[in-house]
Motif scaffolding. Structure first.
Motif, PDB file in Angstrom:
ATOM      1  N   ILE A 203       5.562   3.855   1.958  1.00 50.44           N
ATOM      2  CA  ILE A 203       4.823   2.650   1.575  1.00 50.44           C
ATOM      3  C   ILE A 203       4.672   1.694   2.753  1.00 50.44           C
ATOM      4  CG2 ILE A 203       5.426   2.680  -0.862  1.00 50.44           C
ATOM      5  CD1 ILE A 203       7.643   0.610  -0.161  1.00 50.44           C
ATOM      6  N   GLU A 204       3.728   0.811   2.586  1.00 49.64           N
ATOM      7  CA  GLU A 204       3.513  -0.266   3.539  1.00 49.64           C
ATOM      8  C   GLU A 204       3.989  -1.527   2.851  1.00 49.64           C
ATOM      9  OE1 GLU A 204       1.829   0.447   6.490  1.00 49.64           O
ATOM     10  OE2 GLU A 204       1.601  -1.585   7.215  1.00 49.64           O
ATOM     11  N   LYS A 205       4.944  -2.208   3.468  1.00 51.28           N
ATOM     12  CA  LYS A 205       5.514  -3.386   2.815  1.00 51.28           C
ATOM     13  C   LYS A 205       4.889  -4.669   3.331  1.00 51.28           C
ATOM     14  CE  LYS A 205      10.195  -2.228   1.459  1.00 51.28           C
ATOM     15  NZ  LYS A 205      11.582  -2.683   1.440  1.00 51.28           N
ATOM     16  N   SER A 206       4.855  -5.627   2.452  1.00 53.54           N
ATOM     17  CA  SER A 206       4.433  -6.950   2.895  1.00 53.54           C
ATOM     18  C   SER A 206       5.654  -7.663   3.437  1.00 53.54           C
ATOM     19  CB  SER A 206       3.827  -7.727   1.742  1.00 53.54           C
ATOM     20  OG  SER A 206       4.696  -7.699   0.651  1.00 53.54           O
ATOM     21  N   GLU A 207       5.438  -8.504   4.406  1.00 49.75           N
ATOM     22  CA  GLU A 207       6.580  -9.196   5.022  1.00 49.75           C
ATOM     23  C   GLU A 207       7.157 -10.251   4.099  1.00 49.75           C
ATOM     24  OE1 GLU A 207       8.050  -8.297   7.829  1.00 49.75           O
ATOM     25  OE2 GLU A 207       6.595  -6.679   7.917  1.00 49.75           O
TER      26      GLU A 207
ATOM     27  N   LEU B  78      -2.234   3.566  -5.269  1.00 50.48           N
ATOM     28  CA  LEU B  78      -2.184   4.951  -4.796  1.00 50.48           C
ATOM     29  C   LEU B  78      -3.544   5.493  -4.372  1.00 50.48           C
ATOM     30  CD1 LEU B  78       0.158   6.811  -7.275  1.00 50.48           C
ATOM     31  CD2 LEU B  78       0.064   7.246  -4.841  1.00 50.48           C
ATOM     32  N   GLU B  79      -4.537   4.678  -4.531  1.00 46.19           N
ATOM     33  CA  GLU B  79      -5.901   5.170  -4.339  1.00 46.19           C
ATOM     34  C   GLU B  79      -6.123   5.861  -2.995  1.00 46.19           C
ATOM     35  OE1 GLU B  79      -8.959   2.232  -4.805  1.00 46.19           O
ATOM     36  OE2 GLU B  79     -10.345   3.751  -5.547  1.00 46.19           O
ATOM     37  N   SER B  80      -5.600   5.237  -1.920  1.00 43.92           N
ATOM     38  CA  SER B  80      -5.885   5.827  -0.610  1.00 43.92           C
ATOM     39  C   SER B  80      -4.704   6.617  -0.054  1.00 43.92           C
ATOM     40  CB  SER B  80      -6.312   4.731   0.370  1.00 43.92           C
ATOM     41  OG  SER B  80      -5.315   3.737   0.393  1.00 43.92           O
TER      42      SER B  80
ATOM     43  N   GLU C  33       0.847  -1.172   0.000  1.00 43.57           N
ATOM     44  CA  GLU C  33       0.000   0.000   0.000  1.00 43.57           C
ATOM     45  C   GLU C  33       0.891   1.232   0.000  1.00 43.57           C
ATOM     46  OE1 GLU C  33      -2.609   0.079   3.381  1.00 43.57           O
ATOM     47  OE2 GLU C  33      -3.534   1.917   2.663  1.00 43.57           O
ATOM     48  N   ILE C  34       0.449   2.270  -0.660  1.00 45.56           N
ATOM     49  CA  ILE C  34       1.186   3.527  -0.623  1.00 45.56           C
ATOM     50  C   ILE C  34       0.454   4.459   0.328  1.00 45.56           C
ATOM     51  CG2 ILE C  34       2.073   5.472  -1.972  1.00 45.56           C
ATOM     52  CD1 ILE C  34       2.002   3.537  -4.417  1.00 45.56           C
ATOM     53  N   LEU C  35       1.189   4.928   1.320  1.00 45.69           N
ATOM     54  CA  LEU C  35       0.545   5.726   2.357  1.00 45.69           C
ATOM     55  C   LEU C  35       0.550   7.210   2.030  1.00 45.69           C
ATOM     56  CD1 LEU C  35       2.216   4.013   5.449  1.00 45.69           C
ATOM     57  CD2 LEU C  35      -0.028   3.506   4.468  1.00 45.69           C
ATOM     58  N   GLU C  36       1.688   7.659   1.514  1.00 48.08           N
ATOM     59  CA  GLU C  36       1.827   9.099   1.332  1.00 48.08           C
ATOM     60  C   GLU C  36       2.827   9.393   0.222  1.00 48.08           C
ATOM     61  OE1 GLU C  36       2.108  11.564   5.094  1.00 48.08           O
ATOM     62  OE2 GLU C  36       3.959  12.139   4.086  1.00 48.08           O
ATOM     63  N   VAL C  37       2.529  10.369  -0.558  1.00 45.55           N
ATOM     64  CA  VAL C  37       3.427  10.775  -1.635  1.00 45.55           C
ATOM     65  C   VAL C  37       3.603  12.291  -1.555  1.00 45.55           C
ATOM     66  CG1 VAL C  37       3.808  10.849  -4.136  1.00 45.55           C
ATOM     67  CG2 VAL C  37       2.594   8.919  -3.132  1.00 45.55           C
ATOM     68  N   THR C  38       4.857  12.707  -1.583  1.00 44.46           N
ATOM     69  CA  THR C  38       5.120  14.141  -1.592  1.00 44.46           C
ATOM     70  C   THR C  38       5.696  14.532  -2.946  1.00 44.46           C
ATOM     71  OG1 THR C  38       5.657  13.974   0.750  1.00 44.46           O
ATOM     72  CG2 THR C  38       6.216  16.043  -0.333  1.00 44.46           C
TER      73      THR C  38
END
Ligand SMILES: [Zn+2]
Length: 123
Positions: free
Chosen positions: A119-123, A57-59, A25-30
């Motif tokens: 980003i949120e990474k998968s383990e 990038l939706e959320s 998941e992408i949390l934040e983009v600057t």
């Protein structure tokens, strides 16, 4: 349309980077947008919202940072910011605030970069 091709390029860059990093998941983009790019930040944001639908990038929070124009004058050696009033902005006329000359280098204000991606990474 200027903003649309930029927004498209930004989305591709971010999704590409996210994929390489196995993001879940992408949390934040600057995004850094220089004033001289003539991009309208609100329009850009709107287009990004549309283009990121149904993607990773939706959320994500999309943060647009406007980079002020900085110049170096070749006539009087002034270095620093210069104000673009609205009429100059669209004509892209940048003048030295000290001596009024146009013989100058633009140090910043032309960038349009993806500065940071969280980003949120998968383990
Ligand atoms: Zn000057």
């Amino acid at each position: 349309m200027h903003e649309l091709s930029m927004a498209d390029a930004i989305v591709k860059t971010v999704l590409d980077a996210a994929e390489k990093n196995q993001a879940e998941e992408i949390l934040e983009v600057t995004i850094e947008v220089g004033k001289l790019t003539m991009l309208n930040p609100e329009q850009l944001k709107f287009l990004l919202d549309v283009l990121t639908e149904d993607t990773l990038l939706e959320s994500a929070d999309i943060i647009i940072e406007e980079i002020p124009v900085e110049i170096k004058c070749n006539s009087c050696s002034y270095t620093g910011s210069t104000n673009l009033d609205d009429s100059d902005h669209y004509l892209l006329i940048v003048k030295c605030p000290e001596c009024g000359e146009r013989d100058l280098e633009v140090i910043s204000g032309r960038e349009c970069n993806v500065k940071n991606i969280k980003i949120e990474k998968s383990e």
